[in-house]
Scaffold this motif. Sequence first.
Motif, PDB file in Angstrom:
ATOM      1  N   ALA A  52       0.824  -1.216   0.000  1.00  0.00           N
ATOM      2  CA  ALA A  52       0.000   0.000   0.000  1.00  0.00           C
ATOM      3  C   ALA A  52       0.854   1.259   0.000  1.00  0.00           C
ATOM      4  N   ILE A  53       2.136   1.129   0.343  1.00  0.00           N
ATOM      5  CA  ILE A  53       3.031   2.280   0.399  1.00  0.00           C
ATOM      6  C   ILE A  53       3.840   2.430  -0.878  1.00  0.00           C
ATOM      7  N   ALA A  54       4.309   1.301  -1.426  1.00  0.00           N
ATOM      8  CA  ALA A  54       5.177   1.332  -2.607  1.00  0.00           C
ATOM      9  C   ALA A  54       4.568   2.088  -3.796  1.00  0.00           C
ATOM     10  N   PRO A  55       3.271   1.960  -4.081  1.00  0.00           N
ATOM     11  CA  PRO A  55       2.709   2.714  -5.211  1.00  0.00           C
ATOM     12  C   PRO A  55       2.849   4.225  -5.060  1.00  0.00           C
ATOM     13  N   ILE A  56       2.886   4.708  -3.814  1.00  0.00           N
ATOM     14  CA  ILE A  56       3.045   6.153  -3.599  1.00  0.00           C
ATOM     15  C   ILE A  56       4.434   6.598  -4.045  1.00  0.00           C
ATOM     16  N   LEU A  57       5.428   5.735  -3.847  1.00  0.00           N
ATOM     17  CA  LEU A  57       6.775   6.043  -4.326  1.00  0.00           C
ATOM     18  C   LEU A  57       6.782   6.185  -5.844  1.00  0.00           C
ATOM     19  N   ILE A  58       6.017   5.347  -6.511  1.00  0.00           N
ATOM     20  CA  ILE A  58       5.943   5.405  -7.977  1.00  0.00           C
ATOM     21  C   ILE A  58       5.318   6.718  -8.435  1.00  0.00           C
ATOM     22  N   VAL A  59       4.231   7.114  -7.773  1.00  0.00           N
ATOM     23  CA  VAL A  59       3.553   8.366  -8.133  1.00  0.00           C
ATOM     24  C   VAL A  59       4.473   9.560  -7.894  1.00  0.00           C
ATOM     25  N   ILE A  60       5.118   9.591  -6.731  1.00  0.00           N
ATOM     26  CA  ILE A  60       6.010  10.710  -6.415  1.00  0.00           C
ATOM     27  C   ILE A  60       7.180  10.748  -7.388  1.00  0.00           C
ATOM     28  N   GLY A  61       7.692   9.570  -7.741  1.00  0.00           N
ATOM     29  CA  GLY A  61       8.750   9.511  -8.739  1.00  0.00           C
ATOM     30  C   GLY A  61       8.308  10.130 -10.050  1.00  0.00           C
ATOM     31  N   GLY A  62       7.076   9.830 -10.451  1.00  0.00           N
ATOM     32  CA  GLY A  62       6.544  10.401 -11.683  1.00  0.00           C
ATOM     33  C   GLY A  62       6.424  11.913 -11.616  1.00  0.00           C
ATOM     34  N   LEU A  63       6.084  12.433 -10.445  1.00  0.00           N
ATOM     35  CA  LEU A  63       5.979  13.887 -10.276  1.00  0.00           C
ATOM     36  C   LEU A  63       7.355  14.547 -10.370  1.00  0.00           C
ATOM     37  N   MET A  64       8.362  13.906  -9.793  1.00  0.00           N
ATOM     38  CA  MET A  64       9.712  14.466  -9.826  1.00  0.00           C
ATOM     39  C   MET A  64      10.286  14.471 -11.241  1.00  0.00           C
ATOM     40  N   VAL A  65       9.915  13.485 -12.030  1.00  0.00           N
ATOM     41  CA  VAL A  65      10.427  13.380 -13.400  1.00  0.00           C
ATOM     42  C   VAL A  65       9.947  14.553 -14.256  1.00  0.00           C
ATOM     43  N   GLN A  66       8.875  15.226 -13.828  1.00  0.00           N
ATOM     44  CA  GLN A  66       8.366  16.352 -14.606  1.00  0.00           C
ATOM     45  C   GLN A  66       9.359  17.502 -14.709  1.00  0.00           C
ATOM     46  N   SER A  67      10.399  17.477 -13.872  1.00  0.00           N
ATOM     47  CA  SER A  67      11.434  18.514 -13.958  1.00  0.00           C
ATOM     48  C   SER A  67      12.159  18.487 -15.296  1.00  0.00           C
ATOM     49  N   VAL A  68      11.991  17.408 -16.043  1.00  0.00           N
ATOM     50  CA  VAL A  68      12.641  17.315 -17.356  1.00  0.00           C
ATOM     51  C   VAL A  68      12.155  18.424 -18.287  1.00  0.00           C
ATOM     52  N   ARG A  69      10.962  18.952 -18.022  1.00  0.00           N
ATOM     53  CA  ARG A  69      10.412  20.023 -18.857  1.00  0.00           C
ATOM     54  C   ARG A  69      11.206  21.309 -18.725  1.00  0.00           C
ATOM     55  N   GLU A  70      11.940  21.461 -17.612  1.00  0.00           N
ATOM     56  CA  GLU A  70      12.707  22.679 -17.371  1.00  0.00           C
ATOM     57  C   GLU A  70      14.111  22.612 -17.968  1.00  0.00           C
ATOM     58  N   MET A  71      14.436  21.495 -18.603  1.00  0.00           N
ATOM     59  CA  MET A  71      15.807  21.278 -19.070  1.00  0.00           C
ATOM     60  C   MET A  71      15.994  21.728 -20.516  1.00  0.00           C
ATOM     61  N   ASP A  72      17.208  22.173 -20.820  1.00  0.00           N
ATOM     62  CA  ASP A  72      17.570  22.630 -22.167  1.00  0.00           C
ATOM     63  C   ASP A  72      18.279  21.489 -22.893  1.00  0.00           C
ATOM     64  N   PHE A  73      17.649  20.975 -23.951  1.00  0.00           N
ATOM     65  CA  PHE A  73      18.241  19.881 -24.724  1.00  0.00           C
ATOM     66  C   PHE A  73      18.803  20.356 -26.059  1.00  0.00           C
ATOM     67  N   THR A  74      18.801  21.651 -26.284  1.00  0.00           N
ATOM     68  CA  THR A  74      19.303  22.168 -27.560  1.00  0.00           C
ATOM     69  C   THR A  74      20.828  22.205 -27.605  1.00  0.00           C
ATOM     70  N   ASP A  75      21.472  22.262 -26.450  1.00  0.00           N
ATOM     71  CA  ASP A  75      22.936  22.304 -26.369  1.00  0.00           C
ATOM     72  C   ASP A  75      23.403  20.975 -25.782  1.00  0.00           C
ATOM     73  N   LEU A  76      24.123  20.188 -26.582  1.00  0.00           N
ATOM     74  CA  LEU A  76      24.533  18.848 -26.148  1.00  0.00           C
ATOM     75  C   LEU A  76      25.471  18.899 -24.949  1.00  0.00           C
ATOM     76  N   THR A  77      26.280  19.966 -24.826  1.00  0.00           N
ATOM     77  CA  THR A  77      27.188  20.064 -23.686  1.00  0.00           C
ATOM     78  C   THR A  77      26.429  20.281 -22.379  1.00  0.00           C
ATOM     79  N   GLU A  78      25.210  20.770 -22.476  1.00  0.00           N
ATOM     80  CA  GLU A  78      24.350  20.927 -21.306  1.00  0.00           C
ATOM     81  C   GLU A  78      23.468  19.698 -21.106  1.00  0.00           C
ATOM     82  N   ALA A  79      23.012  19.110 -22.210  1.00  0.00           N
ATOM     83  CA  ALA A  79      22.033  18.031 -22.151  1.00  0.00           C
ATOM     84  C   ALA A  79      22.643  16.688 -21.763  1.00  0.00           C
ATOM     85  N   PHE A  80      23.804  16.337 -22.360  1.00  0.00           N
ATOM     86  CA  PHE A  80      24.308  14.971 -22.159  1.00  0.00           C
ATOM     87  C   PHE A  80      24.766  14.717 -20.717  1.00  0.00           C
TER      88      PHE A  80
END
Length: 432
Positions: A344-372
Motif C-alpha cells: 500500500a506504500i510502494a505505489p506512492i513512491l511510484i507516483v512521487i517519482g513520476g511527479l519528480m520526473v516532470q522537472s525534465v520540462r525545465e531542461m535545455d536539450f538544444t545544447d549537447l554540452t548541457e544536455a548529455f
Amino acid sequence: MRLGFWNRSLGIRPEDNWKTELFAGIISYFSVVYIVMVNAAILHDAGMPIQAAMVATLLTSIVGCLLMAFGGKSPIIVVPGMGINAFFTYTLVHSMKLSWQEALAVVTVTGILFAIVAFTSLYRMISQAIPSNLQHGITVGIGLFLTFIGLQKSGIVIAHQTTFVAIGHFNDPSVIVACVTLLLALVLFVRDVKGGLLISILVGTGLAFLLGAVNTSQKVEAGQTFQQYGKVFAQLSWSNMGQMVFWIAIFLLLLIVVFENIGLIASQVAMIDRPENFKGSLRALAVANIFAGIFGSSPVVAAAESTAGIAAGARTGLSSLVSAILFGATFFIIPILTLIPDSAIAPILIVIGGLMVQSVREMDFTDLTEAFPAFLIMVMIPFTYSIVDGMAFGFIAYPIVKLAQNRGREVSPVLYGISLLFVANFVLNALL
C-alpha cells in the motif's frame, strides 16, 4: 494585545483571514501526512525500527513546521523529503556502507552547514555555480530511482538472473494490492482530490486485509513504540568522522538539500506573493535539518504539498502551526499505522517519482554540452542504484564536454572543484 502578538509572530496581516488559514492548515496536513508511513518504511530499510522511524518523522515534522510558522512566517509544511530519504537509506547506508547512526550524524552536520549557508550569502554562490540542467537532472534521476524502488517493493518488478529485472507475478495478492492502489492514487491525483495519496494508502491497506496480504501477527503497543524510539533518539555515531567517505557523504547531501530547498521555497513564497519571507523560511528550514538528525530522521524539505494549503488560501505561519498540531495528534494512531503493508506504500513512491520526473520540462536539450551530462545523471542514478555515482557521471562529464568545445570558461571554479572531488572518490574506491 494577545492577538497582536500572534499576528506579528506568524506574519498575519490585516487582509489575512484566520478561518481561511486554519482550514488551509488542515488541508495541508491531510495532503502530506502520508509521509509518516512512507518515510518510516524507507528509514526501516536502513535498519531503524519502523515504529521508532514513525516517531522520528512526526517529531521532525512538528519542529520543522513550528520553526517555519514562527521563523519563516510562511504556510510551508516541513517534512522529511522524498528522494532525500532514498539518498539516506540507499546511498549513505547501502552504497557507502555507513550505519544508520553514522548517517544521522551526516544529517546533523549537513544541517549545521546548511544553516551557515542559509544565514550568509553562500546559498546564492552555490546555487549559481551549478548549471540548472544538472540540478534538474538530479531531480529527474532521483524520481526514476524512487519509481524503481516502488516497483521493487510492490513486487511489480522482480529480480531476474539474465535480464536483471522482469515483470512480477500478478497472482500474488501483494502485487494485486499494489496495482489497485497505484491506479487509485493516479485517478485521485489527476482529479485533484485533496489527500488523495493518503486515501489511496488507506484503501490499499483495507484491500490487503481482505486478500490476506497483511501480517497481523505483530501487534504494537504505544508504550513499546516509544521504548523503541529511545534507541533512535540522538543515536548519532561519529566513529567514521575521520574517514573520507563521511565528508563526501556530507558534501553530496548538502548539495541536494540546498538545491532542492532553494527552488521549493522560492516558488512557494512567490505563490503567496511575499518574497520577503524567503530568507526567514530558508533559515527556519536549515535549523530544522539540524534537529532531523538528532530526532532520527532523514533531512527535511519545504514540502511540495504545501501548495495544497496555499491554493486553499494560506498566506501565513498560522497554517504551518495548525499542521504541526495535527502532526502531534498523529502520535495516538502510530500502532495502527504500523499495520500498513509495503504493497500500500510502494505505489506512492511510484507516483512521487513520476511527479519528480516532470522537472525534465525545465531542461535545455538544444545544447549537447548541457544536455548529455544531465542525461547521464538521470539514467545512472537508477541504473547504478546510487545517487552519488549517478551524480558523479554527470558532474565529471560536464567540464569535459565544455573543454572539448573550447568553452571551459562557462564552467565555474566551484563546479571544477566538485568534479575533481567526484574523480577522487572513484579513485579512492578503486584503491580501497
